[in-house]
Design a protein around this motif. Structure first.
Motif, PDB file in Angstrom:
ATOM      1  N   THR A  70       0.846  -1.189   0.000  1.00 13.41           N
ATOM      2  CA  THR A  70       0.000   0.000   0.000  1.00 13.41           C
ATOM      3  C   THR A  70       0.884   1.243   0.000  1.00 13.41           C
ATOM      4  O   THR A  70       1.908   1.282   0.678  1.00 13.41           O
ATOM      5  N   ARG A  71       0.464   2.246  -0.761  1.00 11.84           N
ATOM      6  CA  ARG A  71       1.147   3.542  -0.785  1.00 11.84           C
ATOM      7  C   ARG A  71       0.124   4.631  -0.491  1.00 11.84           C
ATOM      8  O   ARG A  71      -0.963   4.644  -1.079  1.00 11.84           O
ATOM      9  N   TYR A  82       2.346  -6.026   3.142  1.00 12.77           N
ATOM     10  CA  TYR A  82       1.712  -7.044   3.985  1.00 12.77           C
ATOM     11  C   TYR A  82       1.788  -8.399   3.269  1.00 12.77           C
ATOM     12  O   TYR A  82       1.482  -8.481   2.064  1.00 12.77           O
ATOM     13  N   ARG A  83       2.154  -9.425   3.987  1.00 13.36           N
ATOM     14  CA  ARG A  83       2.046 -10.785   3.449  1.00 13.36           C
ATOM     15  C   ARG A  83       0.668 -11.335   3.784  1.00 13.36           C
ATOM     16  O   ARG A  83       0.146 -11.088   4.879  1.00 13.36           O
ATOM     17  N   PHE A  84       0.102 -12.082   2.853  1.00 14.16           N
ATOM     18  CA  PHE A  84      -1.225 -12.642   3.100  1.00 14.16           C
ATOM     19  C   PHE A  84      -1.250 -13.489   4.362  1.00 14.16           C
ATOM     20  O   PHE A  84      -2.253 -13.534   5.081  1.00 14.16           O
ATOM     21  N   ARG A 102     -12.319  -6.017   4.600  1.00 15.65           N
ATOM     22  CA  ARG A 102     -11.441  -5.727   5.725  1.00 15.65           C
ATOM     23  C   ARG A 102     -10.510  -6.907   5.960  1.00 15.65           C
ATOM     24  O   ARG A 102     -10.950  -8.060   5.977  1.00 15.65           O
ATOM     25  N   LEU A 103      -9.244  -6.608   6.202  1.00 11.55           N
ATOM     26  CA  LEU A 103      -8.239  -7.627   6.491  1.00 11.55           C
ATOM     27  C   LEU A 103      -7.848  -7.491   7.961  1.00 11.55           C
ATOM     28  O   LEU A 103      -7.401  -6.425   8.398  1.00 11.55           O
ATOM     29  N   LEU A 111      -6.294  -3.218   7.395  1.00  9.26           N
ATOM     30  CA  LEU A 111      -6.515  -2.615   6.083  1.00  9.26           C
ATOM     31  C   LEU A 111      -7.980  -2.745   5.697  1.00  9.26           C
ATOM     32  O   LEU A 111      -8.590  -3.800   5.875  1.00  9.26           O
ATOM     33  N   SER A 112      -8.557  -1.658   5.196  1.00  9.59           N
ATOM     34  CA  SER A 112      -9.923  -1.656   4.667  1.00  9.59           C
ATOM     35  C   SER A 112      -9.871  -1.205   3.212  1.00  9.59           C
ATOM     36  O   SER A 112      -9.211  -0.211   2.896  1.00  9.59           O
ATOM     37  N   ILE A 113     -10.576  -1.920   2.355  1.00  8.78           N
ATOM     38  CA  ILE A 113     -10.603  -1.614   0.922  1.00  8.78           C
ATOM     39  C   ILE A 113     -12.052  -1.424   0.519  1.00  8.78           C
ATOM     40  O   ILE A 113     -12.851  -2.366   0.597  1.00  8.78           O
TER      41      ILE A 113
END
Length: 313
Positions: A70-71, A82-84, A102-103, A111-113
């Motif tokens: 992410t940037r 981030y690694r899965f 959400r992760l 992280l939210s996408i």
């Protein structure tokens, strides 16, 4: 490798709403000849400030075989990989603005996408190799302690104190300029102090430290830690999943909460943006029976926080 494509139309629309929202706070003062320039600069300054906060929350995403990078959109040198395998699970939520992926790791949302921000959201979602929620549990003998979202807490506190200081400066402006005190300046300054001071107090008063352990719940407020409330999980009638909707002004977003109800009244509320480990707290309350889902505008929830009975099913 898959790179996200930002929905520029949605971002520009949100920035426009931020500008309009700040303008509505300025009121008719912007259109008075004597105050036009000062208020114009204030409007431009706060519009830039809120816009910067909004843009800083947006990330460009690059998905590779074993993880994602992410940037920050506003600060592109601020990046993270981030690694899965780091994540415990992925969770999807559906709102009026679209889907949010959400992760989660250790109950913290790393992280939210959001689908409204990315034109190729479905491709990103399929490319992220994180398992579903079934693999995540809180152990019965593990104590779960709330963790404040300090960025939000300190940011809003600083913002509120800034306006309080503006009120002080307005009230004492005549003294600073070496002129006799005028009643009008005092009234305006004190009104600003009372308004933003009260809003800041109400906001901080809503923060609570929550501990859940072996069916026991301990709650104490950030501003009054001396008074502690104790509950058994069996004390609650049940829990509601609550979605408090926003009007989108100033970049505001819908907020998710879990409400624990006792005797048809709100006893404990846990709001998503306030806590870094919201998902872990929510999972810790799973033994409380679910009463369903509520959705309403954020200001409508105030009456339930003030003690109004909740009779929805």
């Amino acid at each position: 490798m898959l790179t996200s494509r930002l929905n520029k139309k949605y971002i520009w629309q949100t920035l426009g709403l931020i500008a309009i929202g700040v303008l509505s706070l300025c009121g008719v003062s912007l259109f008075h000849k004597g105050t036009f320039l000062p208020v114009l600069f204030v409007w431009m300054g706060f519009t830039l400030l809120f816009s910067a906060f909004y843009l800083a929350s947006i990330k460009r995403i690059t998905v590779v075989v074993d993880g994602l990078e992410t940037r920050n959109l506003l600060l592109p040198f601020w990046k993270r990989f981030y690694r899965f395998a780091e994540f415990d699970y992925a969770q999807s939520d559906y709102r009026k603005t679209g889907e949010v992926l959400r992760l989660i790791k250790n109950g913290e949302r790393l992280l939210s996408i959001a689908s409204n921000l990315y034109l190729n959201f479905e491709e990103i979602k399929r490319a992220i190799a994180v398992k579903g929620k079934s693999g995540f549990f809180v152990r019965d003998n593990a104590e779960v302690v709330s963790e404040y979202n300090k960025v939000r807490l300190y940011g809003i506190t600083g913002f509120g104190l800034f306006f309080v200081l503006i009120g002080v400066a307005v009230a004492l402006s005549d003294v600073i300029d070496g002129r006799p005190l005028r009643l009008g300046s005092i009234i305006i300054g004190v009104s600003v102090i009372l308004l933003f001071g009260s809003l800041l107090f109400i906001y901080l008063f809503s923060y609570k430290e929550i501990k859940v352990w072996r069916g026991q719940v301990e709650v104490k407020r950030l501003l009054w830690p001396f008074k502690v409330r104790y509950y058994d999980v069996s004390d609650f009638d049940g829990s509601y999943d609550v979605l408090e909707k926003s009007n989108g002004q100033l970049g505001s977003r819908d907020e998710e909460s879990i409400w624990l109800v006792k005797n048809h009244r709100l006893a404990v509320s846990v709001t998503e943006p306030m806590y870094r480990n919201y998902e872990e707290l929510k999972t810790a309350f799973q033994p409380v029976p679910s009463l369903g889902r509520l959705e309403f505008m954020g200001f409508q929830s105030l009456k339930y926080h003030l003690g109004k009975k909740i009779n929805w099913r």
